[in-house]
Design a protein around this motif. Structure first.
Motif, PDB file in Angstrom:
ATOM      1  N   ILE A 297       0.836  -1.207   0.000  1.00  0.00           N
ATOM      2  CA  ILE A 297       0.000   0.000   0.000  1.00  0.00           C
ATOM      3  C   ILE A 297       0.872   1.260   0.000  1.00  0.00           C
ATOM      4  O   ILE A 297       0.587   2.236  -0.698  1.00  0.00           O
ATOM      5  CB  ILE A 297      -0.955  -0.017   1.211  1.00  0.00           C
ATOM      6  N   TYR A 298       1.950   1.229   0.757  1.00  0.00           N
ATOM      7  CA  TYR A 298       2.880   2.378   0.767  1.00  0.00           C
ATOM      8  C   TYR A 298       3.484   2.590  -0.619  1.00  0.00           C
ATOM      9  O   TYR A 298       3.546   3.726  -1.115  1.00  0.00           O
ATOM     10  CB  TYR A 298       3.982   2.137   1.796  1.00  0.00           C
ATOM     11  N   VAL A 299       3.922   1.499  -1.250  1.00  0.00           N
ATOM     12  CA  VAL A 299       4.536   1.627  -2.582  1.00  0.00           C
ATOM     13  C   VAL A 299       3.530   2.161  -3.595  1.00  0.00           C
ATOM     14  O   VAL A 299       3.847   3.037  -4.415  1.00  0.00           O
ATOM     15  CB  VAL A 299       5.090   0.253  -3.027  1.00  0.00           C
ATOM     16  N   ALA A 300       2.292   1.647  -3.552  1.00  0.00           N
ATOM     17  CA  ALA A 300       1.269   2.126  -4.488  1.00  0.00           C
ATOM     18  C   ALA A 300       0.931   3.587  -4.242  1.00  0.00           C
ATOM     19  O   ALA A 300       0.756   4.372  -5.197  1.00  0.00           O
ATOM     20  CB  ALA A 300       0.013   1.258  -4.355  1.00  0.00           C
ATOM     21  N   LEU A 330      11.792  -0.691  -5.835  1.00  0.00           N
ATOM     22  CA  LEU A 330      13.110  -1.283  -5.604  1.00  0.00           C
ATOM     23  C   LEU A 330      13.555  -1.067  -4.165  1.00  0.00           C
ATOM     24  O   LEU A 330      14.164  -1.947  -3.543  1.00  0.00           O
ATOM     25  CB  LEU A 330      14.123  -0.680  -6.582  1.00  0.00           C
ATOM     26  N   GLU A 331      13.252   0.095  -3.633  1.00  0.00           N
ATOM     27  CA  GLU A 331      13.591   0.394  -2.236  1.00  0.00           C
ATOM     28  C   GLU A 331      12.892  -0.565  -1.286  1.00  0.00           C
ATOM     29  O   GLU A 331      13.511  -1.112  -0.361  1.00  0.00           O
ATOM     30  CB  GLU A 331      13.195   1.835  -1.931  1.00  0.00           C
ATOM     31  N   LEU A 335      14.661  -3.572   1.060  1.00  0.00           N
ATOM     32  CA  LEU A 335      14.517  -3.582   2.507  1.00  0.00           C
ATOM     33  C   LEU A 335      13.840  -4.867   2.992  1.00  0.00           C
ATOM     34  O   LEU A 335      14.222  -5.427   4.041  1.00  0.00           O
ATOM     35  CB  LEU A 335      13.711  -2.365   2.960  1.00  0.00           C
ATOM     36  N   GLU A 336      12.869  -5.370   2.251  1.00  0.00           N
ATOM     37  CA  GLU A 336      12.211  -6.627   2.630  1.00  0.00           C
ATOM     38  C   GLU A 336      13.194  -7.794   2.574  1.00  0.00           C
ATOM     39  O   GLU A 336      13.195  -8.667   3.448  1.00  0.00           O
ATOM     40  CB  GLU A 336      11.026  -6.897   1.701  1.00  0.00           C
ATOM     41  N   LEU A 412       3.365  -5.909  -7.850  1.00  0.00           N
ATOM     42  CA  LEU A 412       2.110  -5.482  -8.471  1.00  0.00           C
ATOM     43  C   LEU A 412       1.774  -4.045  -8.090  1.00  0.00           C
ATOM     44  O   LEU A 412       1.290  -3.259  -8.924  1.00  0.00           O
ATOM     45  CB  LEU A 412       0.982  -6.428  -8.055  1.00  0.00           C
ATOM     46  N   ALA A 413       2.024  -3.682  -6.832  1.00  0.00           N
ATOM     47  CA  ALA A 413       1.729  -2.316  -6.386  1.00  0.00           C
ATOM     48  C   ALA A 413       2.637  -1.310  -7.082  1.00  0.00           C
ATOM     49  O   ALA A 413       2.202  -0.213  -7.439  1.00  0.00           O
ATOM     50  CB  ALA A 413       1.883  -2.222  -4.867  1.00  0.00           C
ATOM     51  N   GLY A 414       3.913  -1.653  -7.260  1.00  0.00           N
ATOM     52  CA  GLY A 414       4.827  -0.747  -7.933  1.00  0.00           C
ATOM     53  C   GLY A 414       4.613  -0.681  -9.427  1.00  0.00           C
ATOM     54  O   GLY A 414       5.079   0.261 -10.081  1.00  0.00           O
TER      55      GLY A 414
END
Length: 484
Positions: A297-300, A330-331, A335-336, A412-414
């Motif tokens: 959600i943050y990436v989207a 990518l960030e 981190l994940e 998918l979000a990115g």
């Protein structure tokens, strides 16, 4: 000629164990007959062997009988388990398990006596599914001890134990445990047939491997059988129409059939006050949803939907991400992966070192990554929140599945923003809807508060309103072809 044939059995035993330094053969001359006692050192118990076979043979009074026979020894030797045998494969298998073989020269068969040494760890508290309430004892690797723990909690004649043997080499004992008139007989028969069809494998060393081989669909990422080390949870499952599987040498039992909701229940939920149990389950379900979707959600939002973010928060996000040279997708992936590496390395290290490395490494590496401009501090906090939320799942198999599905959701979000998250979530739900556990739909319809049972309930109901322990499953006919 008859004596030569009988001696050939003894010679073949010597040939089988010729390269085994533990092989020992002792003989006694009793009443004109030669008695051979064969065993493996360190596998057979020295005290049982001495007190149960060797000394009784030395003190045996055979003057009152005309001939020394295996039947006579079976009645004279003070050991609980003994049987007559002339089958070479059976004798070799029992000797490897710690039994001793007593053979009288010129007799058609010998006597197998149980002198096995039991190397068993003492009962201890549950380590993986630790809870502050309820029984604290956990299963061990000894199958007989695990069954004794069940008999103590459910001392009822309806408790049935069916024993099977698996593995061409290991010859591991597998027990199917269920409550008669509670468990579905078709499911019990299906488990027996599936286990029988796995006789081609060489070894079965743990119940977790067995559960994967018995799955309705081995291609799914999600576990369809529940692993537990707690006897009380197994007993609750047996009372709710489930079947338990025990593998000798494994400290985990397997419960089936199960639904996905049961992986998010904790044993202590049923021992708390019902209001506390409801709040804990709500908190746990919220944390599970957050662990799966919060990073994506943050990436989207930061990539496509920044217009829905409040201006004050958007300004903070822009300032935090301005120093990072990588796009948000990518960030987040970097981190994940870093968090997963820390988690995996802390598990592989010794317990004390692993805990220290997990905490210190997370703080040092996270702070260094932010200062170096590789990741933003807000994303670091969000990923840490998702990782912390994933720890509320007590079942490691389900926890690992939830960790893995975060990565495709981030991609998918990115790529497509919120539409990508919806597509990914829809695919996951459709996939789960297609899964079964011994024919029971994985997403079995459930109520928020089920007044009959707790197994399908999201929230915990009051004990007095739970009218019955037994539950009814809507069984879907499973596929017969389940082999990998």
């Amino acid at each position: 000629m008859k004596a030569v044939v009988k001696m050939s059995i003894l010679n073949r035993l010597h040939d089988v164990f010729a390269e085994n330094c533990q092989w020992t053969c002792r003989f006694f001359s009793i009443h004109g007959s030669t008695v051979h006692v064969m065993f493996l050192n360190n596998v057979a118990d020295d005290e049982l062997l001495s007190e149960g076979i060797l000394r009784p043979l030395q003190k045996l009074d055979v003057h009152a009988v005309e001939q020394l026979t295996p039947d006579l020894l079976l009645g004279q030797l003070p050991l609980k388990k003994g049987e007559l045998s002339h089958d070479l494969d059976q004798i070799c298998h029992k000797l490897m398990l710690g039994w001793s073989y007593v053979w009288i020269q010129d007799c058609s068969e010998g006597l197998l006596m149980c002198t096995a040494a039991h190397h068993e760890r003492t009962l201890s508290k549950a380590e993986i599914e630790s809870d502050e309430y309820g029984p604290q004892v956990a299963f061990v690797e000894e199958l007989s001890t695990n069954l004794a723990l069940l008999y103590k909690l459910l001392p009822d004649s309806k408790l049935c134990v069916s024993s099977l043997e698996m593995g061409n080499v290991s010859k591991t004992v597998v027990n199917i445990v269920y409550l008669k008139e509670y468990a579905n007989e078709d499911q019990v028969a299906l488990l027996r047939s599936r286990i029988s069809s796995l006789q081609h494998i060489n070894g079965m060393l743990d119940s977790l491997k067995l559960a994967q081989l018995l799955d309705d669909n081995v291609a799914t990422l999600f576990p369809t059988m529940l692993h537990t080390e707690r006897p009380d949870r197994v007993c609750q499952g047996l009372l709710a129409n489930k079947i338990a599987l025990f593998v000798d040498g494994s400290p985990f039992a397997v419960l089936c059939p199960v639904t996905i909701y049961e992986f998010f229940h904790a044993g202590s939920d049923m021992y708390q006050r019902w209001i506390v149990g409801v709040l804990l389950r709500l908190l746990r379900m919220s944390a599970i949803i957050a662990s799966v979707f919060v990073t994506s959600i943050y990436v989207a939002a930061i990539t496509f939907h920044y217009q829905v973010i409040p201006p004050e928060l958007l300004k903070t996000l822009i300032e935090s991400h301005s120093k990072v040279p990588f796009p948000p997708i990518l960030e987040a992936l970097m981190l994940e992966v870093m968090i997963e590496l820390l988690r995996e390395s802390s598990i592989r290290m010794p317990s004390k070192v692993g805990q220290t490395m997990g905490v210190v490494g997370g703080i040092v590496i996270g702070q260094a990554a932010v200062e170096a401009g590789f990741v933003s501090n807000i994303l670091l906090m969000i990923v840490a929140l998702g990782t912390l939320s994933s720890f509320v799942v007590s079942n490691f198999a389900m926890g690992n599945s939830l960790q893995i599905i975060r990565f495709p959701l981030i991609v998918l979000a990115g790529t497509w923003g919120g539409i990508g998250i919806v597509v990914g979530a829809s695919f996951i739900i459709i996939h789960l809807a297609r899964q079964t556990s011994l024919g029971v739909p994985y997403l079995q319809p459930m109520n928020m508060l089920d007044s009959k049972t707790d197994e399908h309930s999201v929230l915990r109901m009051i004990w007095k309103l739970m009218k019955r322990e037994k539950s009814s499953y809507r069984i879907r006919k499973p596929k017969e072809d389940f082999a990998e």
